[in-house]
Design a protein around this motif. Sequence first.
Motif, PDB file in Angstrom:
ATOM      1  N   ALA A 197       2.269  -4.092 -10.171  1.00 35.95           N
ATOM      2  CA  ALA A 197       3.121  -3.641  -9.570  1.00 35.95           C
ATOM      3  C   ALA A 197       2.196  -1.810  -8.961  1.00 35.95           C
ATOM      4  O   ALA A 197       2.782  -1.318  -7.293  1.00 35.95           O
ATOM      5  CB  ALA A 197       3.308  -2.384 -10.809  1.00 35.95           C
ATOM      6  N   ASP A 198       0.601  -3.030  -8.829  1.00 37.15           N
ATOM      7  CA  ASP A 198       0.249  -1.779  -7.922  1.00 37.15           C
ATOM      8  C   ASP A 198      -0.331  -2.202  -6.719  1.00 37.15           C
ATOM      9  O   ASP A 198      -0.989  -1.612  -5.080  1.00 37.15           O
ATOM     10  CB  ASP A 198      -1.599  -1.501  -8.315  1.00 37.15           C
ATOM     11  N   ARG A 199       0.246  -3.643  -6.347  1.00 33.54           N
ATOM     12  CA  ARG A 199      -0.085  -4.254  -5.277  1.00 33.54           C
ATOM     13  C   ARG A 199       0.592  -3.454  -4.000  1.00 33.54           C
ATOM     14  O   ARG A 199       2.002  -2.529  -3.890  1.00 33.54           O
ATOM     15  CB  ARG A 199       0.638  -5.424  -4.956  1.00 33.54           C
ATOM     16  N   PHE A 200      -0.570  -3.752  -2.922  1.00 29.56           N
ATOM     17  CA  PHE A 200       0.572  -2.673  -1.091  1.00 29.56           C
ATOM     18  C   PHE A 200       0.675  -3.355  -0.344  1.00 29.56           C
ATOM     19  O   PHE A 200       0.724  -4.345  -0.391  1.00 29.56           O
ATOM     20  CB  PHE A 200      -1.471  -2.239  -0.874  1.00 29.56           C
ATOM     21  N   ASN A 201       1.956  -3.289   0.295  1.00 29.71           N
ATOM     22  CA  ASN A 201       2.675  -3.823   0.555  1.00 29.71           C
ATOM     23  C   ASN A 201       2.434  -3.862   2.484  1.00 29.71           C
ATOM     24  O   ASN A 201       2.229  -2.388   2.925  1.00 29.71           O
ATOM     25  CB  ASN A 201       4.508  -2.930   0.944  1.00 29.71           C
ATOM     26  N   PHE A 202       2.127  -4.897   2.617  1.00 26.24           N
ATOM     27  CA  PHE A 202       1.848  -5.275   3.999  1.00 26.24           C
ATOM     28  C   PHE A 202       2.918  -5.263   5.117  1.00 26.24           C
ATOM     29  O   PHE A 202       2.444  -4.509   6.389  1.00 26.24           O
ATOM     30  CB  PHE A 202       0.089  -5.684   4.401  1.00 26.24           C
ATOM     31  N   ALA A 203       3.711  -6.381   4.776  1.00 29.97           N
ATOM     32  CA  ALA A 203       5.102  -6.280   5.489  1.00 29.97           C
ATOM     33  C   ALA A 203       5.352  -4.963   6.921  1.00 29.97           C
ATOM     34  O   ALA A 203       4.946  -5.655   8.289  1.00 29.97           O
ATOM     35  CB  ALA A 203       5.708  -7.537   5.529  1.00 29.97           C
ATOM     36  N   PRO A 204       5.254  -3.998   6.616  1.00 30.50           N
ATOM     37  CA  PRO A 204       6.100  -2.870   7.401  1.00 30.50           C
ATOM     38  C   PRO A 204       5.046  -2.865   8.861  1.00 30.50           C
ATOM     39  O   PRO A 204       5.310  -2.517   9.641  1.00 30.50           O
ATOM     40  CB  PRO A 204       6.665  -2.462   6.336  1.00 30.50           C
ATOM     41  N   TYR A 205       3.892  -3.394   8.398  1.00 33.54           N
ATOM     42  CA  TYR A 205       2.750  -3.100   9.367  1.00 33.54           C
ATOM     43  C   TYR A 205       2.472  -4.240  10.380  1.00 33.54           C
ATOM     44  O   TYR A 205       2.269  -3.737  12.180  1.00 33.54           O
ATOM     45  CB  TYR A 205       1.505  -2.650   9.121  1.00 33.54           C
ATOM     46  N   ASN A 206       3.562  -5.353   9.934  1.00 33.97           N
ATOM     47  CA  ASN A 206       3.213  -6.081  11.007  1.00 33.97           C
ATOM     48  C   ASN A 206       4.463  -6.606  12.543  1.00 33.97           C
ATOM     49  O   ASN A 206       5.979  -5.734  12.072  1.00 33.97           O
ATOM     50  CB  ASN A 206       3.321  -7.878  10.524  1.00 33.97           C
ATOM     51  N   LEU A 207       4.153  -7.213  12.817  1.00 33.80           N
ATOM     52  CA  LEU A 207       5.302  -7.404  13.742  1.00 33.80           C
ATOM     53  C   LEU A 207       6.080  -8.786  13.560  1.00 33.80           C
ATOM     54  O   LEU A 207       5.876  -9.497  13.569  1.00 33.80           O
ATOM     55  CB  LEU A 207       4.739  -7.620  15.534  1.00 33.80           C
ATOM     56  N   LEU A 208       6.558  -8.863  13.887  1.00 29.23           N
ATOM     57  CA  LEU A 208       8.347  -9.848  13.868  1.00 29.23           C
ATOM     58  C   LEU A 208       7.725 -10.999  15.647  1.00 29.23           C
ATOM     59  O   LEU A 208       8.305 -11.985  15.563  1.00 29.23           O
ATOM     60  CB  LEU A 208       9.782  -9.310  13.618  1.00 29.23           C
TER      61      LEU A 208
END
Length: 970
Positions: free
Chosen positions: A317-328
């Motif tokens: 539950a502590d993990r960091f969501n890095f995905a929104p920083y990426n580019l499609l």
Amino acid sequence: MKLLHRRKLSLTIHTVTAAMLAGSFAVPAFAQSERGDDTTRLEAVQVTGSRIKRAELEGKNPIVTITARDIEATGLNGIGDVLQRMSVSGSSLNTKFNSAGNFGFPADGGGVGSGSTTVSLRNLGAKRTLVLVDGLRWVSESSGSGVSAAVDLNTIPSSAVERIEILTDGASSLYGSDAIAGVINIITKRKQEGASASFQYGDYSIGDGTTKSGNLSLGGSTDRLDFFLDISHYEQDSISAGDWGQSFYPTPGAGIFGGSSYIPFTRTIFYPTDPLNTYGGLCPIDASGRARCNITANGTTNGVQPFPDGFHRFTNADRFNFAPYNLLLTPNERNAFFGQARYKVADSITWYLKGSYTNRKSANQAAPEPIGLGSALNTSDLGLITGVDATNPYNPFGVTLDPNSNFLGLGRRPVEGGPRVFSQDVDTRYFATGLEGSFTAGDRDFYWDVNYVDATNKGQQTVHGTYNIAHIARALGPISQCTAPCVPLNIFGGPGSITREMLDYISYIEHDISENKLQTWTANISGDIVQLPAGSLAFAAGYENRKQTGSYTPDAIVVAGESNGVPSLPTRGEYDVDEYYLELNVPLLKDVALAKSLELSIASRYSDYSTFGGTTNNKFGFRWQLSDDLTARGTWAEGFRAPSIGELYGAPARFDATISDPCNGQTNPTLAANCIAQGVANPGSFEQANTQISTRTGGNILLQPETSKTLTAGIVYSPGWAESTNWANKLDFDLTFWKVKIEDAIQAPDAQAQLDRCVATNQAVFCNGIVRGTSGDIISFNNQLRNLGKIDTQGWDIGVNWFGPEWSFGTLGLALQTTYADKYKVVASDTGQSEPLTVGVEVNNSSIPEWRTQASLMWSNGPWSARWTSRYTSGLEETCNPDLTEVGAVCSNLNSAGTGGTNHLGATTFHDVRLNWKLPVNFDFTLTAGVNNVFAKDPPICVSCSLNGYDASTYDLPGRFSYVQASVKF
């Protein structure tokens, strides 16, 4: 010039002309003799796959031709993007990839290639596909991160292209190294009458992603001079991963649980024997008497974390969501100039001059760079030995944290520093000049040419959002040694605790440079030697001298080992080669039973490399025309690929591979025993510290060339009963079987497969180079290149082209191209084990679909024309990550234990439509509107892919791409 029967014109001419009228796509270039007695004079030309100039274009080799009109009809603005859609193309790099230095350096020493678009024929990789421009080599790409052996096809402006010939056959006997999978020969425009201009605007239905492109060209001709000039601009905006729900989380279905263990709060890992265990019972000892304590800070008191009250056990539950920083979709801007002139200095001698310049500005983006210390969480070599002194004012523990004695890892993702941005600025310069001519000896014509090429591709990459680990170590060390400009670092606080002053001290802007240079001299001659009963014995011969130079120069801070990011060292190398070739075309039979004609071709090329010595490669082909309607053809070819500069001389670097450690929570008695033997104290309670495991990559000076054998066999059927009827003007069928075997393939073993085999067998052949630290985590993983073993692949190509007569409602045409991949297998010579990539499997962000098909239906009626294209990819299977299945990641075929299995990526079809209207004005003015992916089909979910939840090398972006275009000629 040669006098020939008009009805013996190659069907290539007929087909390409019809294609230009109807807007067909990727027409197979195959030919048949037609009936009739009319005569005309044809100029001898050279077609890719043969050096012999002749009037009959069709030969023994399977060739696909794409015209300038075909390129325009896709709505795409890059040659590479167009070629990647072909059924004969496999997974390859493009601007939908957002992988820059955030993953590190692949094993081949070629760098990441951010912003480039390459093409892989036959799924054999871009390095095994030779790219020519007007029959001469093009310079390899660089993006500021390595010395690549692949060509960025978007360095060649599409508005300067007349047609592209794709030879899907081995051709080392004619063109030398790299032509194992085939040859892409881009034919540029030599002249144009007057001026033309075009402009296109497009937009995706999700996010931003607008594209704008335009070009202006000018050409003309006199009795002695032909010239063509073109200026073009292309601009593509980015699309954030956060704009598409499927890419908003790292792993579809797993939500935040698929995120990174590097979090915006402090994460610290201890053993329970450490004195710090006395605080709060956060590190309970298990039955073995030894377990890791994995604790996370989540609160602050005046900027300092209270211990133990502000800490808790680390969970998913502590993990960091890095995905929104990426580019499609990554931003990409290209400005290009192309020009060439041809001047007839004498009636039979022409001098040409050609120049091209392309500048590309592109970028990738990743989540804020994490800081990791100790053997369990280190992100750099210096971080491996860096701790936190007791005098650091933000240290909540009151004792020095020493990675050699009392802690295993400390990680923190400083979101205050913002995302990592990798910006590329790439210049490609190409210059060519030469003489072409012909002469007659007796009653025979001979053709000759001499050419010189000088080309450079230089890329500079600038990285913002990275840190200096030497400054971090000083800022965490004894306070007495942290004097100005040093600022003590609060690595223990939550988001916002790292101040601007702290960031300014530990941050730096990274500058990396890479460059590829190419210089070639070539000379060729061809003609007829002697008249045989079945025709003329023709030949071609030539010489080529080529010098290639490459270098990669990382930032001085990186070279010094003080970068917190991925480490690398400078690379520099060069080689030169002298080559000689001879090609013969031998007519054997003509106008006899079951053989309207039978010809044999023989080619041989000797190459002498400064790096490894000499090699000779041969090729044999036949063309057997059984009747006016039916032709059989085939080839057998030897090939080779010399190790590239990056593969030979690439300096040691690192790649952060997404790998699942089999020892993580391992309860199988046999596997657990192997894990213990390899340094994991208690596999049952072992927790892999990070899903990314750093592997050591780099070149290998001991590499030898790859060698290959290629077989093709096929038929071309153009039935006379379907010609000039009330339902068809022309109907053609093409069927080709192909088989490629490669020996000593230059490749690094698949890291996940190697680790799995190491744990399963505990054998040195798999475990050598894998080192675990005191925590049990892998701290060293050698994944360097070697002559790994054998690649064996085979399949079928099917082509159908139909062109209808003129009906009252207009003219219809149909073009279909299908590739069936029957087998793809990679076997390591030393272990006999197969690598995981095979037909129907998705692995490492790439795939080999069993079927790929592209079909286009065209209609034209006066000023109006339209086209509908469907692109089909068959389904795939991938392995589910067992760590993520436990938290609900998408996995369609879970195993009985629910700890893994496979996920099915369903068959996918994308549809495109385009409409053209030629306005009724006194000049040529055309308006166009089109939509790619009309039905907004989403690509299938991929749980094993590194970023964005889908395979960007195989599928389109989600959503529609709509565009309008205007073009004018005057």
